[in-house]
Design an enzyme around this catalytic site. Sequence first.
Site, PDB file in Angstrom:
ATOM      1  N   CYS A  88       2.525 -24.889  52.326  1.00 55.24           N
ATOM      2  CA  CYS A  88       1.246 -25.116  52.996  1.00 55.24           C
ATOM      3  C   CYS A  88       0.495 -26.276  52.328  1.00 55.24           C
ATOM      4  CB  CYS A  88       0.426 -23.834  53.046  1.00 55.24           C
ATOM      5  SG  CYS A  88      -0.911 -23.882  54.267  1.00 55.24           S
ATOM      6  N   HIS A 194       4.340 -20.521  56.034  1.00 55.74           N
ATOM      7  CA  HIS A 194       4.417 -19.699  54.825  1.00 55.74           C
ATOM      8  C   HIS A 194       5.720 -18.915  54.836  1.00 55.74           C
ATOM      9  CE1 HIS A 194       0.309 -20.115  53.106  1.00 55.74           C
ATOM     10  NE2 HIS A 194       0.014 -20.451  54.347  1.00 55.74           N
ATOM     11  N   GLU A 196       6.828 -16.929  52.662  1.00 54.68           N
ATOM     12  CA  GLU A 196       6.609 -15.575  52.115  1.00 54.68           C
ATOM     13  C   GLU A 196       6.037 -14.623  53.164  1.00 54.68           C
ATOM     14  OE1 GLU A 196       2.615 -17.587  51.386  1.00 54.68           O
ATOM     15  OE2 GLU A 196       4.721 -18.160  51.548  1.00 54.68           O
TER      16      GLU A 196
END
Length: 214
Positions: A88, A194, A196
């Site tokens: 990001c 993202h 994750e």
Amino acid sequence: MKVAIIDYGSGNLRSAAKAFERAAAESGSKADVRVVADAAEVARADRIVLPGVGAFADCKQGLESLPGMVAAVDRAVRERGRPFLGICVGMQLLATTGFEHGTHAGLGWIPGEVKALAPADPALKIPHMGWNTIEFRAGGHPLLAGIAHRAHAYFVHSYAMSCRDPADVVAVTDYGGPVAALIAHENMAGTQFHPEKSQATGLRLIANFLAWSP
């Protein structure tokens, strides 16, 4: 293999660390994942991750506030060739310049500029938030191995990076026009989404990063 996730006061570090630990376990990688704020630990790392949530200038200032960190990362990545992943705003900091709330210098590792999203469709809201597909550019990249073309990933951002060299953009998402989703140059890479938070797609990309030998 030591993986350093840099803690400079920006980013969901617990979530990122857990995703890297899970990807390592599921892929059989013997990765020692650590969240670090010490430049010496980054210098010893085999792979470096720079997360980022918030404004460009604040993230850059946070990184610079850690004694010796910018120099340590620069040496590890650009001189020693350690694989690097920005997430990001951590990706956006690779740019030459960011134009969020003023004009701010980035790290300048991948020539480009970070500008406000300006979708062609005025009905599209800013920030771009939620799941969207990623489309591979010609040539692909090792970080995309095993990921389906137009797989979904999770985005939260109001600004995006425009690379000076189009070849540095290896995947895009469509949000009222193409937006860089994955950039890569030599041993440096960055995701606007993202990983994750991107479930199977994100875990596969992380596993690919842990195995990447640029």
